[in-house]
Design a protein around this motif. Structure first.
Motif, short mmCIF file in Angstrom:
data_model
loop_
_atom_site.label_atom_id
_atom_site.label_comp_id
_atom_site.label_asym_id
_atom_site.label_seq_id
_atom_site.Cartn_x
_atom_site.Cartn_y
_atom_site.Cartn_z
N ASP A 86 0.83 -1.20 0.00
CA ASP A 86 0.00 0.00 0.00
C ASP A 86 0.87 1.26 0.00
OD1 ASP A 86 -2.17 1.75 0.20
OD2 ASP A 86 -2.23 1.59 2.38
N LYS A 87 1.87 1.28 0.88
CA LYS A 87 2.72 2.48 1.00
C LYS A 87 3.59 2.70 -0.23
CE LYS A 87 2.95 3.08 6.00
NZ LYS A 87 3.83 3.26 7.18
N ARG A 88 4.20 1.63 -0.76
CA ARG A 88 5.07 1.83 -1.93
C ARG A 88 4.24 2.20 -3.16
NH1 ARG A 88 10.28 1.53 -3.48
NH2 ARG A 88 10.80 0.70 -5.55
N SER A 89 3.05 1.64 -3.29
CA SER A 89 2.20 2.02 -4.43
C SER A 89 1.74 3.47 -4.29
CB SER A 89 1.00 1.07 -4.55
OG SER A 89 0.18 1.11 -3.41
N SER A 90 1.57 3.95 -3.06
CA SER A 90 1.23 5.36 -2.85
C SER A 90 2.39 6.26 -3.26
CB SER A 90 0.86 5.61 -1.38
OG SER A 90 -0.40 5.04 -1.08
N ARG A 91 3.62 5.80 -3.00
CA ARG A 91 4.79 6.56 -3.45
C ARG A 91 4.80 6.69 -4.98
NH1 ARG A 91 7.70 3.33 0.52
NH2 ARG A 91 8.15 4.60 2.37
N GLY A 129 -6.33 6.75 -10.88
CA GLY A 129 -7.43 6.58 -11.83
C GLY A 129 -6.96 6.31 -13.25
N CYS A 130 -5.68 5.92 -13.41
CA CYS A 130 -5.15 5.63 -14.74
C CYS A 130 -5.49 4.20 -15.16
CB CYS A 130 -3.64 5.80 -14.76
SG CYS A 130 -3.09 7.51 -14.58
N VAL A 131 -5.55 3.99 -16.45
CA VAL A 131 -5.73 2.65 -17.02
C VAL A 131 -4.33 2.11 -17.34
CG1 VAL A 131 -6.76 1.30 -18.88
CG2 VAL A 131 -7.93 3.34 -18.02
N VAL A 132 -4.03 0.92 -16.84
CA VAL A 132 -2.69 0.35 -17.03
C VAL A 132 -2.73 -0.71 -18.12
CG1 VAL A 132 -0.70 -0.70 -15.90
CG2 VAL A 132 -2.23 0.77 -14.58
N THR A 199 12.33 9.61 -2.40
CA THR A 199 11.96 10.82 -1.66
C THR A 199 10.45 11.10 -1.69
OG1 THR A 199 12.39 12.15 -3.64
CG2 THR A 199 14.22 11.89 -2.07
N ALA A 200 9.68 10.20 -2.30
CA ALA A 200 8.24 10.44 -2.45
C ALA A 200 7.48 10.14 -1.16
CB ALA A 200 7.68 9.58 -3.58
N SER A 201 6.35 10.80 -1.00
CA SER A 201 5.48 10.58 0.15
C SER A 201 4.75 9.25 0.01
CB SER A 201 4.45 11.72 0.25
OG SER A 201 3.43 11.39 1.17
N ASP A 202 4.44 8.60 1.15
CA ASP A 202 3.64 7.37 1.10
C ASP A 202 2.26 7.59 1.71
OD1 ASP A 202 4.10 7.51 3.82
OD2 ASP A 202 5.32 5.68 3.93
N LYS A 203 1.83 8.85 1.78
CA LYS A 203 0.51 9.15 2.32
C LYS A 203 -0.57 8.62 1.38
CE LYS A 203 1.70 13.32 4.97
NZ LYS A 203 1.46 14.76 5.13
N PRO A 204 -1.71 8.18 1.93
CA PRO A 204 -2.80 7.66 1.09
C PRO A 204 -3.28 8.69 0.08
CG PRO A 204 -3.19 7.18 3.41
CD PRO A 204 -2.03 8.13 3.36
N MET A 205 -3.69 8.21 -1.07
CA MET A 205 -4.24 9.08 -2.11
C MET A 205 -5.73 9.28 -1.87
SD MET A 205 -1.53 9.63 -3.79
CE MET A 205 -2.21 10.56 -5.16
N PRO A 206 -6.25 10.46 -2.18
CA PRO A 206 -7.70 10.71 -2.02
C PRO A 206 -8.53 9.73 -2.85
CG PRO A 206 -6.52 12.75 -2.50
CD PRO A 206 -5.54 11.64 -2.72
N HIS A 207 -9.59 9.23 -2.28
CA HIS A 207 -10.45 8.28 -2.99
C HIS A 207 -11.05 8.90 -4.24
CE1 HIS A 207 -14.10 5.83 -3.76
NE2 HIS A 207 -13.31 4.83 -3.38
#
Length: 619
Positions: A86-91, A129-132, A199-207
């Motif tokens: 969860d945290k690394r994907s938030s980064r 919200g991107c399509v991968v 150096t990126a933040s791992d804070k949750p992204m807004p829903h």
């Protein structure tokens, strides 16, 4: 009086039980399976009615809060918990939010081998919200460019071990695509994602950035395996991702299972059924960079694996390994996948123990799925009256010469009888939509059959031939592209390959049809790989095919290869072989021709080839 009444009731119940076993032996298997299907469908409907569109990503985020320290991915001995992922994907999401112009709905292509960062990048982009678009990590040059162009991405993320592949095509990439590499040092024109993650933040992204507005909105592009040409980007909606993630659960897997994933994550089996399935369960997966037959059971024992995924020939590769002591010494209880042959299925169980084989059927882009919930050897699934109410499908007669379904004088398709092979088609409707392919609409339209049984109906053409037996079990018969017509008969390439493969000096067989001038249909040809230190016995090959195959199905030509090309799902490539035909002028591999007078295969010389082309030698 009461005792006699109870005795009569008991006898009646026993009689009904035996009657049910005799007349409807699979009633309870069908009942519990359909109950699961209905329960899952109701759950999805409830989310929609409540206005809560719960996606696979939403499920993962809830698990990261509920069980943060539980291992999610085990890779090369390293444990990545649900919270870690969860945290690394938030980064990843924060890097693209702050250092790119990507916005909700944009497509990003991902070219990466099996590794935890595949999931981190996938989920990170999904949080925006991107399509991968998952790119096949085995393709190169023009094929890779074709895939990138077809899904029209705004960015391309490349794994550290694949950057060299992209460097070759950098000058040819369409304008406007930014390239990101998972390396510390990257060439000019590529941005280091790895460096910025530090150096990126791992804070949750807004829903609000990733909340789905509809379950029919695109979530992924997954490319078809391309056995008959260039791959196509199948649109995978949020709904399809959810359905795919329910597969392991439907077969009886639980949160306590440890699932071994050796299949490529860029394929639907690895990504949707594997990773998505672990999320649906809240389970742990052991991720392997690449399948290894020699390391397979050691890994299962080391990590206490209870479930593994298979596809194509994986089980056969395991059976081909040298026998060792303690092969049944493991905790594996289920194997989930598709494409295992009946003979391999039996051998696998005899050798490796009481593992329930959960065979299933489903195309990446398809709207129909079968699951063999009874364990019937060789079957891909089972149907009944109630299943067909939920998923309308039919098997229809097919014209191999015209390469299209047969229609009657009124223009309607014709259903086959039980026991006869027919083209599997599935009704397209609101409940079971077909989302098609990215790019050209002609690819999507080509997969649809219109006015099938009545005016205005639309069916998805799976391209697969199936057989339904008298007990309503379904069996895969062949691909329509792999089936050819010769001497007025239909030849199934799988049957030919299976018969030749019985010989003890044959390692691999790939059967297909080739065009011969002035002949209708296609003549059979088989490409063969010999086992190490084994020699080719041409008389035995002749005897084998003449004994076990109808005369029309016997391959007229043989080609001996050292290596056979396969797709990423272990399907044998036929397209190039068909194109090359049987000409010794084009092919350097040894070629042989079936000589019925000598009852053997003989070398296909240039002189013999010319005689065949001129019609002087009868096939």
């Amino acid at each position: 009086m009461l005792l006699s009444w109870l005795a009569g009731l008991a006898a009646g119940l026993v009689f009904l039980h035996f009657l049910q076993k005799l007349a409807f032996p699979y009633f309870w298997d069908d009942f519990w399976y359909l109950l699961k299907v209905v329960r899952y469908g109701i759950r999805l409907e409830m989310y929609v009615l409540k206005g809560e569109l719960f996606t696979v990503l939403d499920k993962f985020l809830s698990l990261a809060k509920k069980q943060p320290q539980k291992p999610f991915i085990i890779y090369e001995g390293d444990i990545h918990t649900y919270q870690d992922v969860d945290k690394r994907s938030s980064r990843v999401a924060h890097v693209f939010l702050n250092h790119s112009t990507l916005k909700r709905g944009d497509t990003v292509a991902l070219l990466m081998s099996n590794e935890p960062d595949f999931v981190h990048v996938w989920f990170g982009l999904a949080k925006l919200g991107c399509v991968v678009a998952f790119l096949n990590s085995n393709i190169r040059s023009n094929s890779l460019l074709h895939c990138i162009r077809s899904c029209e991405p705004r960015a391309l993320v490349v794994g550290a071990d694949l950057l060299g592949t992209v460097e070759e095509i950098l000058p040819s990439l369409p304008e406007g695509i930014t390239v990101w590499g998972m390396n510390d040092s990257v060439p000019q024109g590529v941005t280091s994602l790895k460096e910025k993650l530090g150096t990126a933040s791992d804070k949750p992204m807004p829903h609000s950035l990733h909340g789905a507005s509809s379950l029919k909105s695109p979530h992924l592009y997954i490319f078809t395996s391309g056995t008959t040409g260039l791959p196509k980007a199948a649109v995978i909606s949020q709904l399809q991702a959810l359905k795919g993630s329910a597969g392991l659960w439907a077969f009886g897997c639980t949160a306590n299972d440890i699932i071994y994933i050796t299949l490529p994550l860029y394929h639907s089996s690895g990504a949707l059924l594997g990773i998505g399935g672990c999320i649906e369960l809240g389970a742990t997966c052991v991720l392997k960079k690449k399948f290894s037959a020699s390391q397979f059971w050691n890994d299962c024992r080391k990590y206490n694996v209870t479930v593994f995924q298979y596809i194509g020939e994986l089980c056969r590769y395991l059976c081909k390994q040298p026998k060792r002591e303690g092969e049944k010494d493991h905790q594996v209880r289920l194997a989930v996948g598709n494409g295992v042959r009946s003979d391999v299925w039996k051998e696998f169980l005899d050798r490796f123990g009481n593992i329930k084989m959960c065979e299933l059927y489903g195309a990446t882009e398809g709207n129909i799925c079968f699951m063999n919930h009874t364990g019937k050897i060789g079957s891909v699934g089972r149907t009944n009256f109630f299943y067909k109410l939920l998923f309308t499908f039919d098997l229809v007669k097919y014209d191999f010469q015209k390469d299209e379904p047969i229609r009657n004088k009124q223009g309607w398709c014709l259903r086959v009888k039980k026991g006869e092979p027919g083209l599997l088609i599935s009704r397209v409707n609101e409940k079971n939509p077909f989302f098609g392919y990215a790019g050209s609409k002609k690819h999507t339209e080509k997969k649809l059959l219109c006015d099938v049984f009545k005016k205005g109906d639309v069916y998805f053409n799976t391209g697969d031939l199936m057989v339904q037996d008298q007990d309503n079990f379904l069996y895969f018969w062949d691909r329509i592209g792999d089936t050819f017509r010769w001497k007025g008969e239909n030849v199934a390439t799988t049957e030919v390959a299976d018969v030749i493969g019985m010989l003890d000096f044959i390692q691999e067989t790939n059967a297909y049809g080739v065009t011969v001038p002035d002949y209708e249909g296609k003549a059979g040809m088989a490409s063969i790989i010999l086992k190490p230190n084994k020699s080719l016995d041409l008389e035995k090959v002749y005897e084998q095919v003449a004994t076990f195959l109808p005369a029309y199905a016997c391959p007229r030509f043989l080609r001996i290869q050292e290596k056979m090309e396969t797709t990423e799902t272990f399907k044998l490539q036929k397209f190039q072989l068909v194109e090359e035909g049987f000409s010794p002028l084009k092919i350097s591999d040894p070629l042989y021709f079936m000589d019925n007078l000598k009852k053997s295969y003989v070398p296909l010389t240039k002189e013999l080839y010319n005689q065949i082309i001129l019609g002087k030698v009868k096939l």
